[in-house]
Design an enzyme around this catalytic site. Structure first.
Site, PDB file in Angstrom:
ATOM      1  N   CYS A 192      -1.213   1.058   6.233  1.00  0.00           N
ATOM      2  CA  CYS A 192      -0.416  -0.129   6.569  1.00  0.00           C
ATOM      3  C   CYS A 192      -1.104  -0.941   7.662  1.00  0.00           C
ATOM      4  CB  CYS A 192       0.976   0.301   7.021  1.00  0.00           C
ATOM      5  SG  CYS A 192       1.982  -1.049   7.700  1.00  0.00           S
TER       6      CYS A 192
ATOM      7  N   CYS B  45       1.277  -0.737  11.095  1.00  0.00           N
ATOM      8  CA  CYS B  45       1.603   0.481  11.829  1.00  0.00           C
ATOM      9  C   CYS B  45       0.741   0.613  13.089  1.00  0.00           C
ATOM     10  CB  CYS B  45       1.400   1.711  10.945  1.00  0.00           C
ATOM     11  SG  CYS B  45       2.765   2.029   9.798  1.00  0.00           S
TER      12      CYS B  45
ATOM     13  N   HIS C 260       7.378   2.805  10.058  1.00  0.00           N
ATOM     14  CA  HIS C 260       7.136   2.098   8.807  1.00  0.00           C
ATOM     15  C   HIS C 260       8.381   2.034   7.934  1.00  0.00           C
ATOM     16  CE1 HIS C 260       4.393   0.632   5.668  1.00  0.00           C
ATOM     17  NE2 HIS C 260       4.979   1.452   4.814  1.00  0.00           N
TER      18      HIS C 260
ATOM     19  N   ASN D  48      11.600 -11.983   5.954  1.00  0.00           N
ATOM     20  CA  ASN D  48      11.693 -11.784   4.516  1.00  0.00           C
ATOM     21  C   ASN D  48      11.697 -10.282   4.278  1.00  0.00           C
ATOM     22  OD1 ASN D  48      11.586 -14.541   3.887  1.00  0.00           O
ATOM     23  ND2 ASN D  48       9.354 -14.537   3.908  1.00  0.00           N
TER      24      ASN D  48
ATOM     25  N   SER E 199       5.106  -9.119   1.682  1.00  0.00           N
ATOM     26  CA  SER E 199       3.843  -8.517   1.251  1.00  0.00           C
ATOM     27  C   SER E 199       3.584  -7.158   1.882  1.00  0.00           C
ATOM     28  CB  SER E 199       2.681  -9.464   1.581  1.00  0.00           C
ATOM     29  OG  SER E 199       2.604  -9.696   2.983  1.00  0.00           O
TER      30      SER E 199
ATOM     31  N   HIS F 144       6.531  -2.639   5.906  1.00  0.00           N
ATOM     32  CA  HIS F 144       6.799  -2.299   7.308  1.00  0.00           C
ATOM     33  C   HIS F 144       7.749  -3.350   7.881  1.00  0.00           C
ATOM     34  CE1 HIS F 144       5.304  -0.318  11.159  1.00  0.00           C
ATOM     35  NE2 HIS F 144       6.154  -1.255  11.566  1.00  0.00           N
TER      36      HIS F 144
ATOM     37  N   HIS G 118       9.358  -6.166   9.584  1.00  0.00           N
ATOM     38  CA  HIS G 118       8.808  -7.163  10.501  1.00  0.00           C
ATOM     39  C   HIS G 118       9.389  -8.529  10.180  1.00  0.00           C
ATOM     40  CE1 HIS G 118       6.305  -7.820   6.937  1.00  0.00           C
ATOM     41  NE2 HIS G 118       5.981  -9.006   7.435  1.00  0.00           N
TER      42      HIS G 118
ATOM     43  N   GLN H 165       8.711 -12.999  11.254  1.00  0.00           N
ATOM     44  CA  GLN H 165       7.655 -13.951  11.591  1.00  0.00           C
ATOM     45  C   GLN H 165       8.225 -15.070  12.460  1.00  0.00           C
ATOM     46  OE1 GLN H 165       4.712 -15.019   8.509  1.00  0.00           O
ATOM     47  NE2 GLN H 165       5.925 -13.783   7.084  1.00  0.00           N
TER      48      GLN H 165
END
Length: 356
Positions: free
Chosen positions: A50, A53, A114, A154, A162, A165, A167, A169
């Site tokens: 990943c 990570c 993760h 998202n 994509s 993990h 997250h 933005q």
């Protein structure tokens, strides 16, 4: 006699000055269309492949630190950048017009794990995310080429994510994008028409009193399926008093926002007993408000989830919805009732899945 639970009707969205067609009788139609893949394979707590990570090498060759909470870094494939020349072409053409846009993009890892989404975090862990969003917004106030900060997440492959993990933005631009700009115009128009009242303050009061579209609330925040919702289980998160941006949150309000986010995302997962996909975004004041427009914006969060009937059947915005106006089957009131009926104990931690 007309019954909104059974008869077609349109609903007005005062935030965007748009309409949505509601067709509740269509919930009975059979489905033989596309079905998403529901992969129940659990993710590992750490994935050596990943890019997000801790201690792993990212796609651009940089090494992630051994982070233990949230971690923010500049997006390796940013949609906007500071270091580009200015556009000097004519911007007055009524048919073919172009503007240059500078800015910066950042990735915010919610946790070193993760496999840990907001739905399974503690409220204190989510509070760390809220505080990181707030600090990031404050930092952008010092950037001359940043006017707007769009924080979003998202979640899930169905929403184009994509990397699994957990997250979010942050895209920071020197112009105010279309959706928040439209909302700001609506705030201003409503205030001018209603003796300087706030559109979302008035709306929140109506929803808190009515209860029929309220999913959850606490001392300082409320979460509702908006009257004008487009997506089947769309929700809107609102502070109960007027706040324009994240830095205005008190400690209690920040904790309450974290509480709402943890509980709402858990309810989403429990609805179809899957890692529920969505796009979530925060709308708030520009980092530098125009003179005379201070405090016009009302902080709020949108959740747009695509799932319709199950973990594998999603809604599509196509045909009439692309060419005419958005349409939904399930009424917002029915969606709110469904969401109120699920547990806030995550299904992975519940032995009796039928109790969810």
């Amino acid at each position: 006699m007309f019954d909104a639970d059974h008869h077609s009707h349109r609903r007005y969205n005062p935030l965007t000055n748009t309409w949505v067609l509601c067709s509740p009788h269509r919930t009975l139609r059979p489905w033989q269309g596309q079905q998403e893949t529901d992969d129940p394979t659990p993710l590992p707590a750490y994935d050596p492949t990943c890019y997000l990570c801790p201690n792993n090498t990212r796609a651009n060759g940089d090494l992630n630190p051994d982070y233990t909470a949230t971690h923010v870094f500049a997006n390796d494939y940013a949609a906007v950048k500071h270091d580009q020349p200015l556009l000097t072409t004519d911007t007055t053409d009524d048919l073919l017009r172009m503007e240059s846009v500078r800015g910066e993009c950042h990735v915010l890892c919610f946790s070193p794990r993760h496999d840990l989404t907001m739905a399974e975090m503690t409220v204190d862990d989510v509070r760390t995310i809220v505080d990181t969003w707030t600090d990031s917004y404050k930092t952008m106030r010092n950037k001359d080429t940043v006017a707007h900060v769009q924080i979003f997440e998202n979640k899930g492959a169905a929403m184009g994510c994509s990397n699994p993990h957990p997250h979010g933005q942050m895209w920071c631009t020197e112009t105010i994008p279309q959706e928040p700009a439209t909302e700001l115009a609506s705030f201003k128009a409503y205030a001018e028409k209603h003796n300087q009242a706030c559109l979302l303050c008035d709306y929140a009061k109506r929803e808190i009193t009515a209860k029929e579209r309220t999913v959850i609330e606490n001392t300082t925040f409320v979460c509702v399926v908006p009257f004008w919702a487009v997506w089947p289980f769309e929700v809107l998160v609102l502070p109960k008093v007027h706040l324009s941006s994240l830095p205005q949150l008190s400690s209690l309000q920040a904790q309450d926002l974290a509480d709402i986010l943890r509980r709402m995302t858990c309810r989403y997962d429990n609805l179809f007993q899957c890692s529920f996909p969505y796009s979530m975004g925060i709308h708030q004041a520009p980092v530098r408000e125009e003179k005379g427009e201070e405090g016009v914006a009302h902080l709020h969060l949108h959740f747009y989830p695509p799932l319709l009937r199950s973990a594998t059947i999603r809604k599509f915005l196509v045909g009439f919805e692309l060419l005419a106006e958005p349409q939904r089957d399930l009424t917002p009131e029915q969606a709110a009732e469904r969401l109120r009926g699920v547990s806030e104990v995550h299904y992975k931690n519940c032995a009796d899945k039928t109790s969810l």
